[in-house]
Design a protein around this motif. Sequence first.
Motif, PDB file in Angstrom:
ATOM      1  N   GLY A  37       0.794  -1.227   0.000  1.00 19.89           N
ATOM      2  CA  GLY A  37       0.000   0.000   0.000  1.00 19.89           C
ATOM      3  C   GLY A  37       0.822   1.270   0.000  1.00 19.89           C
ATOM      4  O   GLY A  37       0.575   2.190  -0.785  1.00 19.89           O
ATOM      5  N   GLU A  38       1.819   1.353   0.854  1.00 15.93           N
ATOM      6  CA  GLU A  38       2.640   2.567   0.940  1.00 15.93           C
ATOM      7  C   GLU A  38       3.394   2.824  -0.360  1.00 15.93           C
ATOM      8  O   GLU A  38       3.469   3.965  -0.830  1.00 15.93           O
ATOM      9  CB  GLU A  38       3.632   2.446   2.098  1.00 15.93           C
ATOM     10  CG  GLU A  38       4.445   3.706   2.317  1.00 15.93           C
ATOM     11  CD  GLU A  38       5.394   3.589   3.506  1.00 15.93           C
ATOM     12  OE1 GLU A  38       6.215   4.507   3.660  1.00 15.93           O
ATOM     13  OE2 GLU A  38       5.310   2.607   4.258  1.00 15.93           O
ATOM     14  N   ILE A  40       2.521   1.888  -3.353  1.00 18.46           N
ATOM     15  CA  ILE A  40       1.567   2.302  -4.392  1.00 18.46           C
ATOM     16  C   ILE A  40       1.148   3.755  -4.181  1.00 18.46           C
ATOM     17  O   ILE A  40       1.133   4.552  -5.122  1.00 18.46           O
ATOM     18  CB  ILE A  40       0.333   1.380  -4.388  1.00 18.46           C
ATOM     19  CG1 ILE A  40       0.745  -0.031  -4.810  1.00 18.46           C
ATOM     20  CG2 ILE A  40      -0.757   1.912  -5.310  1.00 18.46           C
ATOM     21  CD1 ILE A  40      -0.331  -1.065  -4.591  1.00 18.46           C
ATOM     22  N   VAL A  41       0.819   4.121  -2.936  1.00 20.80           N
ATOM     23  CA  VAL A  41       0.352   5.477  -2.633  1.00 20.80           C
ATOM     24  C   VAL A  41       1.424   6.519  -2.943  1.00 20.80           C
ATOM     25  O   VAL A  41       1.120   7.605  -3.437  1.00 20.80           O
ATOM     26  CB  VAL A  41      -0.108   5.580  -1.157  1.00 20.80           C
ATOM     27  CG1 VAL A  41      -0.368   7.015  -0.745  1.00 20.80           C
ATOM     28  CG2 VAL A  41      -1.360   4.738  -0.950  1.00 20.80           C
ATOM     29  N   THR A  42       2.684   6.206  -2.685  1.00 22.99           N
ATOM     30  CA  THR A  42       3.770   7.161  -2.945  1.00 22.99           C
ATOM     31  C   THR A  42       4.210   7.169  -4.398  1.00 22.99           C
ATOM     32  O   THR A  42       5.093   7.936  -4.773  1.00 22.99           O
ATOM     33  CB  THR A  42       4.988   6.863  -2.040  1.00 22.99           C
ATOM     34  OG1 THR A  42       5.461   5.538  -2.300  1.00 22.99           O
ATOM     35  CG2 THR A  42       4.633   7.026  -0.572  1.00 22.99           C
ATOM     36  N   GLY A  43       3.600   6.311  -5.225  1.00 27.74           N
ATOM     37  CA  GLY A  43       3.915   6.301  -6.648  1.00 27.74           C
ATOM     38  C   GLY A  43       5.222   5.605  -6.984  1.00 27.74           C
ATOM     39  O   GLY A  43       5.791   5.831  -8.053  1.00 27.74           O
ATOM     40  N   GLN A  44       5.709   4.758  -6.100  1.00 26.28           N
ATOM     41  CA  GLN A  44       6.994   4.084  -6.329  1.00 26.28           C
ATOM     42  C   GLN A  44       6.833   2.634  -6.762  1.00 26.28           C
ATOM     43  O   GLN A  44       7.803   1.878  -6.742  1.00 26.28           O
ATOM     44  CB  GLN A  44       7.830   4.148  -5.048  1.00 26.28           C
ATOM     45  CG  GLN A  44       8.152   5.553  -4.605  1.00 26.28           C
ATOM     46  CD  GLN A  44       8.841   5.572  -3.242  1.00 26.28           C
ATOM     47  OE1 GLN A  44       9.147   4.535  -2.678  1.00 26.28           O
ATOM     48  NE2 GLN A  44       9.076   6.767  -2.729  1.00 26.28           N
ATOM     49  N   ALA A  45       5.642   2.249  -7.159  1.00 26.58           N
ATOM     50  CA  ALA A  45       5.396   0.855  -7.536  1.00 26.58           C
ATOM     51  C   ALA A  45       6.062   0.525  -8.870  1.00 26.58           C
ATOM     52  O   ALA A  45       5.794   1.157  -9.879  1.00 26.58           O
ATOM     53  CB  ALA A  45       3.904   0.594  -7.619  1.00 26.58           C
ATOM     54  N   SER A  46       6.926  -0.460  -8.834  1.00 26.86           N
ATOM     55  CA  SER A  46       7.585  -0.936 -10.054  1.00 26.86           C
ATOM     56  C   SER A  46       6.763  -2.093 -10.632  1.00 26.86           C
ATOM     57  O   SER A  46       5.775  -2.532 -10.047  1.00 26.86           O
ATOM     58  CB  SER A  46       8.995  -1.435  -9.723  1.00 26.86           C
ATOM     59  OG  SER A  46       8.916  -2.591  -8.901  1.00 26.86           O
ATOM     60  N   ILE A  47       7.204  -2.587 -11.764  1.00 32.01           N
ATOM     61  CA  ILE A  47       6.526  -3.724 -12.384  1.00 32.01           C
ATOM     62  C   ILE A  47       6.559  -4.932 -11.449  1.00 32.01           C
ATOM     63  O   ILE A  47       5.614  -5.709 -11.386  1.00 32.01           O
ATOM     64  CB  ILE A  47       7.121  -4.056 -13.775  1.00 32.01           C
ATOM     65  CG1 ILE A  47       6.280  -5.128 -14.497  1.00 32.01           C
ATOM     66  CG2 ILE A  47       8.540  -4.547 -13.664  1.00 32.01           C
ATOM     67  CD1 ILE A  47       4.926  -4.648 -14.921  1.00 32.01           C
ATOM     68  N   LEU A  48       7.628  -5.082 -10.688  1.00 38.21           N
ATOM     69  CA  LEU A  48       7.736  -6.184  -9.735  1.00 38.21           C
ATOM     70  C   LEU A  48       6.646  -6.111  -8.663  1.00 38.21           C
ATOM     71  O   LEU A  48       6.065  -7.124  -8.277  1.00 38.21           O
ATOM     72  CB  LEU A  48       9.128  -6.197  -9.090  1.00 38.21           C
ATOM     73  CG  LEU A  48       9.431  -7.343  -8.145  1.00 38.21           C
ATOM     74  CD1 LEU A  48       9.277  -8.687  -8.846  1.00 38.21           C
ATOM     75  CD2 LEU A  48      10.832  -7.203  -7.582  1.00 38.21           C
ATOM     76  N   VAL A  49       6.337  -4.916  -8.194  1.00 37.87           N
ATOM     77  CA  VAL A  49       5.273  -4.736  -7.200  1.00 37.87           C
ATOM     78  C   VAL A  49       3.932  -5.171  -7.792  1.00 37.87           C
ATOM     79  O   VAL A  49       3.153  -5.869  -7.138  1.00 37.87           O
ATOM     80  CB  VAL A  49       5.207  -3.273  -6.709  1.00 37.87           C
ATOM     81  CG1 VAL A  49       3.956  -3.026  -5.890  1.00 37.87           C
ATOM     82  CG2 VAL A  49       6.450  -2.931  -5.917  1.00 37.87           C
ATOM     83  N   TRP A  50       3.657  -4.785  -9.023  1.00 40.31           N
ATOM     84  CA  TRP A  50       2.394  -5.155  -9.658  1.00 40.31           C
ATOM     85  C   TRP A  50       2.328  -6.669  -9.902  1.00 40.31           C
ATOM     86  O   TRP A  50       1.250  -7.269  -9.804  1.00 40.31           O
ATOM     87  CB  TRP A  50       2.177  -4.367 -10.946  1.00 40.31           C
ATOM     88  CG  TRP A  50       1.981  -2.904 -10.653  1.00 40.31           C
ATOM     89  CD1 TRP A  50       2.839  -1.894 -10.947  1.00 40.31           C
ATOM     90  CD2 TRP A  50       0.887  -2.310  -9.951  1.00 40.31           C
ATOM     91  NE1 TRP A  50       2.329  -0.695 -10.486  1.00 40.31           N
ATOM     92  CE2 TRP A  50       1.134  -0.921  -9.869  1.00 40.31           C
ATOM     93  CE3 TRP A  50      -0.285  -2.795  -9.381  1.00 40.31           C
ATOM     94  CZ2 TRP A  50       0.256  -0.037  -9.244  1.00 40.31           C
ATOM     95  CZ3 TRP A  50      -1.160  -1.919  -8.766  1.00 40.31           C
ATOM     96  CH2 TRP A  50      -0.882  -0.553  -8.709  1.00 40.31           C
ATOM     97  N   ILE A  51       3.450  -7.297 -10.180  1.00 47.27           N
ATOM     98  CA  ILE A  51       3.486  -8.756 -10.321  1.00 47.27           C
ATOM     99  C   ILE A  51       3.171  -9.407  -8.977  1.00 47.27           C
ATOM    100  O   ILE A  51       2.408 -10.373  -8.899  1.00 47.27           O
ATOM    101  CB  ILE A  51       4.845  -9.226 -10.884  1.00 47.27           C
ATOM    102  CG1 ILE A  51       4.966  -8.800 -12.342  1.00 47.27           C
ATOM    103  CG2 ILE A  51       5.002 -10.741 -10.737  1.00 47.27           C
ATOM    104  CD1 ILE A  51       6.346  -9.006 -12.937  1.00 47.27           C
ATOM    105  N   ARG A  52       3.743  -8.877  -7.895  1.00 44.00           N
ATOM    106  CA  ARG A  52       3.449  -9.402  -6.558  1.00 44.00           C
ATOM    107  C   ARG A  52       1.962  -9.277  -6.229  1.00 44.00           C
ATOM    108  O   ARG A  52       1.366 -10.170  -5.639  1.00 44.00           O
ATOM    109  CB  ARG A  52       4.268  -8.665  -5.497  1.00 44.00           C
ATOM    110  CG  ARG A  52       5.716  -9.035  -5.512  1.00 44.00           C
ATOM    111  CD  ARG A  52       6.465  -8.250  -4.466  1.00 44.00           C
ATOM    112  NE  ARG A  52       7.874  -8.556  -4.530  1.00 44.00           N
ATOM    113  CZ  ARG A  52       8.826  -7.779  -4.063  1.00 44.00           C
ATOM    114  NH1 ARG A  52       8.523  -6.624  -3.485  1.00 44.00           N
ATOM    115  NH2 ARG A  52      10.087  -8.140  -4.157  1.00 44.00           N
TER     116      ARG A  52
END
Length: 83
Positions: A37-38, A40-52
């Motif tokens: 959540g943090e 994503i909210v801070t806009g630091q989500a990489s492709i790896l985060v979205w895969i997770r």
Amino acid sequence: MDRATRGIVLILRGHTAPTAGPIAAVVDTTHSLANQGEIIVTGQASILVWIRIAINYACPSTSAASPTRAPAAAEPTQPPAHQ
């Protein structure tokens, strides 16, 4: 047809989706927000985060639609015998 095969058939035909869908929506969203959540909210989500996050949604959905649960849920129930 054995129990496991019937379960797989039910999953492939989509009969378990009504159960698995709502479970996945609640559990996976909560799980994803708790873990990423943090980021994503801070806009630091990489492709790896979205895969997770995608994996978060796949795991409980698979468990809810498990072949060991599906046949029992799909078997018609018998009304109680009258005495």
